[in-house]
Motif scaffolding. Structure first.
Motif, short mmCIF file in Angstrom:
data_model
loop_
_atom_site.label_atom_id
_atom_site.label_comp_id
_atom_site.label_asym_id
_atom_site.label_seq_id
_atom_site.Cartn_x
_atom_site.Cartn_y
_atom_site.Cartn_z
N LEU A 194 0.82 -1.22 0.00
CA LEU A 194 0.00 0.00 0.00
C LEU A 194 0.86 1.27 0.00
CD1 LEU A 194 -2.99 -0.92 2.36
CD2 LEU A 194 -2.83 -1.03 -0.14
N ALA A 195 2.07 1.18 0.55
CA ALA A 195 2.97 2.33 0.47
C ALA A 195 3.32 2.62 -0.99
CB ALA A 195 4.23 2.08 1.29
N GLU A 196 3.51 1.55 -1.77
CA GLU A 196 3.78 1.73 -3.20
C GLU A 196 2.55 2.24 -3.93
OE1 GLU A 196 5.96 1.78 -6.75
OE2 GLU A 196 6.54 1.78 -4.63
N VAL A 197 1.36 1.76 -3.55
CA VAL A 197 0.12 2.27 -4.14
C VAL A 197 -0.01 3.77 -3.85
CG1 VAL A 197 -2.40 2.19 -4.04
CG2 VAL A 197 -1.08 0.07 -4.11
N ALA A 198 0.33 4.17 -2.62
CA ALA A 198 0.24 5.59 -2.25
C ALA A 198 1.13 6.45 -3.15
CB ALA A 198 0.65 5.77 -0.79
N ARG A 199 2.25 5.91 -3.58
CA ARG A 199 3.14 6.65 -4.48
C ARG A 199 2.51 6.80 -5.87
NH1 ARG A 199 7.69 4.27 -6.05
NH2 ARG A 199 8.75 6.26 -6.38
N LYS A 200 1.65 5.86 -6.26
CA LYS A 200 1.08 5.85 -7.60
C LYS A 200 -0.27 6.55 -7.69
CE LYS A 200 3.32 1.42 -8.76
NZ LYS A 200 4.21 1.94 -9.81
N GLN A 201 -0.93 6.72 -6.57
CA GLN A 201 -2.25 7.34 -6.59
C GLN A 201 -2.17 8.82 -6.94
OE1 GLN A 201 -3.94 6.33 -2.70
NE2 GLN A 201 -5.60 5.25 -3.73
N ASN A 216 10.25 0.57 1.93
CA ASN A 216 11.54 -0.09 2.11
C ASN A 216 11.70 -0.66 3.52
OD1 ASN A 216 14.01 -0.69 0.68
ND2 ASN A 216 15.07 0.68 2.11
N LEU A 217 11.21 0.06 4.53
CA LEU A 217 11.30 -0.43 5.91
C LEU A 217 10.41 -1.66 6.12
CD1 LEU A 217 11.31 2.99 7.80
CD2 LEU A 217 13.22 1.37 7.65
N ALA A 218 9.21 -1.63 5.53
CA ALA A 218 8.31 -2.79 5.64
C ALA A 218 8.91 -4.00 4.92
CB ALA A 218 6.95 -2.44 5.05
N LYS A 219 9.54 -3.74 3.80
CA LYS A 219 10.20 -4.82 3.06
C LYS A 219 11.28 -5.49 3.92
CE LYS A 219 13.37 -5.27 -0.90
NZ LYS A 219 13.98 -4.52 -2.03
N LYS A 220 12.04 -4.69 4.67
CA LYS A 220 13.11 -5.23 5.51
C LYS A 220 12.55 -6.06 6.67
CE LYS A 220 16.64 -1.72 4.60
NZ LYS A 220 17.66 -2.70 4.12
N MET A 221 11.35 -5.73 7.12
CA MET A 221 10.75 -6.52 8.21
C MET A 221 10.51 -7.96 7.78
SD MET A 221 7.92 -3.94 9.88
CE MET A 221 8.29 -2.21 10.18
N ASN A 222 10.23 -8.16 6.50
CA ASN A 222 9.91 -9.50 5.99
C ASN A 222 11.05 -10.11 5.18
OD1 ASN A 222 7.41 -10.22 6.97
ND2 ASN A 222 6.25 -9.41 5.23
N PRO A 258 15.92 4.56 -0.12
CA PRO A 258 15.24 3.44 -0.78
C PRO A 258 15.51 3.44 -2.27
CG PRO A 258 13.68 5.20 -0.40
CD PRO A 258 14.98 5.65 0.22
N PRO A 259 15.33 2.32 -2.94
CA PRO A 259 15.46 2.30 -4.40
C PRO A 259 14.45 3.26 -5.02
CG PRO A 259 15.38 0.06 -3.52
CD PRO A 259 15.04 0.98 -2.39
N ALA A 260 14.88 3.92 -6.09
CA ALA A 260 13.97 4.87 -6.75
C ALA A 260 12.72 4.16 -7.24
CB ALA A 260 14.69 5.56 -7.91
N GLU A 261 12.88 2.99 -7.78
CA GLU A 261 11.76 2.18 -8.25
C GLU A 261 11.93 0.76 -7.70
OE1 GLU A 261 9.11 3.15 -9.79
OE2 GLU A 261 9.77 5.22 -10.10
N ASP A 262 10.88 0.27 -7.09
CA ASP A 262 10.90 -1.09 -6.55
C ASP A 262 9.55 -1.71 -6.88
OD1 ASP A 262 12.35 -3.05 -5.39
OD2 ASP A 262 12.43 -2.16 -3.39
N SER A 263 9.55 -2.87 -7.53
CA SER A 263 8.29 -3.48 -7.92
C SER A 263 7.55 -4.01 -6.70
CB SER A 263 8.55 -4.62 -8.91
OG SER A 263 9.21 -5.69 -8.26
N PHE A 264 6.26 -4.26 -6.89
CA PHE A 264 5.48 -4.86 -5.81
C PHE A 264 6.08 -6.19 -5.39
CE2 PHE A 264 2.16 -2.08 -7.66
CZ PHE A 264 1.72 -1.45 -6.50
N ALA A 265 6.51 -6.98 -6.38
CA ALA A 265 7.04 -8.31 -6.09
C ALA A 265 8.31 -8.24 -5.26
CB ALA A 265 7.31 -9.06 -7.40
N GLU A 266 9.10 -7.17 -5.42
CA GLU A 266 10.34 -7.02 -4.65
C GLU A 266 10.08 -6.53 -3.24
OE1 GLU A 266 13.72 -5.81 -7.88
OE2 GLU A 266 12.04 -4.41 -7.64
#
Length: 375
Positions: A194-201, A216-222, A258-266
């Motif tokens: 949803l953080a990535e969705v927020a960037r696209k909305q 990026n922080l949520a990604k690191k948690m998992n 954070p990476p400038a662009e990070d896919s949902f899958a990443e």
């Protein structure tokens, strides 16, 4: 010495009357002709009736018996009173005032107007049918499956707050962390997505500029399987505190870019997102079993249906391995549409429509899992 006037008169007589001299100006002859003729006639009459006249000198000023003054043989009234002023006056005589003058060959404006033929009015032309104006193009609206349509800003913000509250309670102690550990991956995966969705909305949450840091922080948690105990608890706690500060609009200093662009899958594992979708379906099924429940739990139905739709779209995005699989994408599209139908039914209070949409969700999930669950 002679007076100036008489001196000028003497000069005129010398230039104009002497033999062999140049001709006098026409104006002088014209001026003096009539008085001189009258004088000569008078002299002839006086000569005939009177005694012989005493000869007078050329420059002599004298008065005759009738009181007439003479200068030599010229009566004094033939001279101007102010000869110098008259001689210096260059004003042309006989000219009309400029305002009344009319240039040669030109006619007065009135005469021109009177002689100018009046143009006949043009014949009326038939009315030309006006070209109908092009109707204005209505403003474009977001596509039915756009991020803004799938999950309104209020629902996205509400889900983020729910995850934040859960994580805050979970990392408050090692005991809470241990007891809730299995629930963490779906929560933080949804947070990253949803953080990535927020960037696209198009609409903006207050922390949109820093949404990439949250992702990026949520990604690191998992990024690794969680283990019970203080070690992973502390790691998770530190990462979550960074997320919490960003959501409070106080981004910590020294955060990794954070990476400038990070896919949902990443950023978010599919299995964890599917678990959140499963939770949404169960909540809708168990909490809303009647028309009254649909009316009283409308907000919850709208929210869970939005989560169902947006996550179904995310798992069909490139990177998860099914971007070219038309069948899998078809299942995802079916869930997206079912979620939107649930929202429409909740808005209208249409329980029958709600049940139909829920049945579509169940059938689609069953068919999809039967083929792809073990992949």
């Amino acid at each position: 010495m002679l007076p100036p006037a008489l001196a000028l008169a003497s000069l005129l007589l010398t230039c104009g009357c002497g033999s062999g001299g140049s001709e006098a100006p026409a104006a002088t002859e014209s001026t003096a002709a009539q008085p001189q003729a009258a004088t000569e006639q008078t002299q002839a009459t006086d000569t005939a009736n009177a005694a012989p006249v005493k000869p007078r000198g050329r420059n002599e000023v004298w008065t005759d018996d009738n009181g007439q003054k003479w200068f030599g043989n010229v009566p004094m009234d033939a001279f101007f009173d102010q000869p110098y002023e008259v001689a210096s006056n260059t004003t042309a005589t006989g000219s009309a005032p400029a305002a009344d003058s009319q240039p040669a060959g030109e006619m007065p404006a009135e005469a021109v107007a009177a002689t100018t033929p009046t143009a006949e009015p043009a014949a009326p032309t038939p009315d030309t049918p006006s070209t109908p104006s092009t109707p204005e193009t209505p403003p474009t609206t977001a596509a039915a499956d756009s991020w803004d349509q799938l999950i309104p800003l209020t629902d996205l913000d509400e889900e983020i707050k729910s995850i934040r509250n859960f994580m805050q309670e979970t990392v408050s102690s090692v005991g809470n962390y241990n007891s809730s550990m299995t629930m963490i991956p779906p929560k933080v995966a949804t947070l990253a997505a949803l953080a990535e969705v927020a960037r696209k909305q198009q609409e903006s949450v207050s922390w949109k500029d820093d949404a990439a840091y949250v992702r990026n922080l949520a990604k690191k948690m998992n990024e690794s399987p969680l283990q019970r105990g203080p070690k992973d608890h502390k790691r998770l706690q530190e990462l979550f505190e960074g997320v919490s500060d960003i959501l409070n609009r106080s981004k910590p200093a020294g955060l990794e870019e954070p990476p400038a662009e990070d896919s949902f899958a990443e950023s978010a594992e599919m299995r964890s997102l599917m678990k959140r979708m499963e939770d949404a379906e169960k909540t809708l099924k168990t909490e809303i079993g009647s028309a009254d429940a649909l009316g009283s739990r409308k907000a919850m139905a709208l929210h869970e249906a939005a989560i169902l739709s947006v996550l179904a779209k995310i798992v069909t995005e490139p990177g998860y391995g099914y971007g070219d699989d038309a069948e899998f994408k078809g299942y995802g599209t079916s869930i997206v549409e079912a979620g939107q139908s649930i929202r429409a039914a909740a808005e209208a209070g249409d329980f029958a429509g709600f049940e139909t949409a829920m049945s579509k969700v169940a059938t689609t999930c069953q068919n999809c899992h039967s083929k792809y669950k073990n992949d």
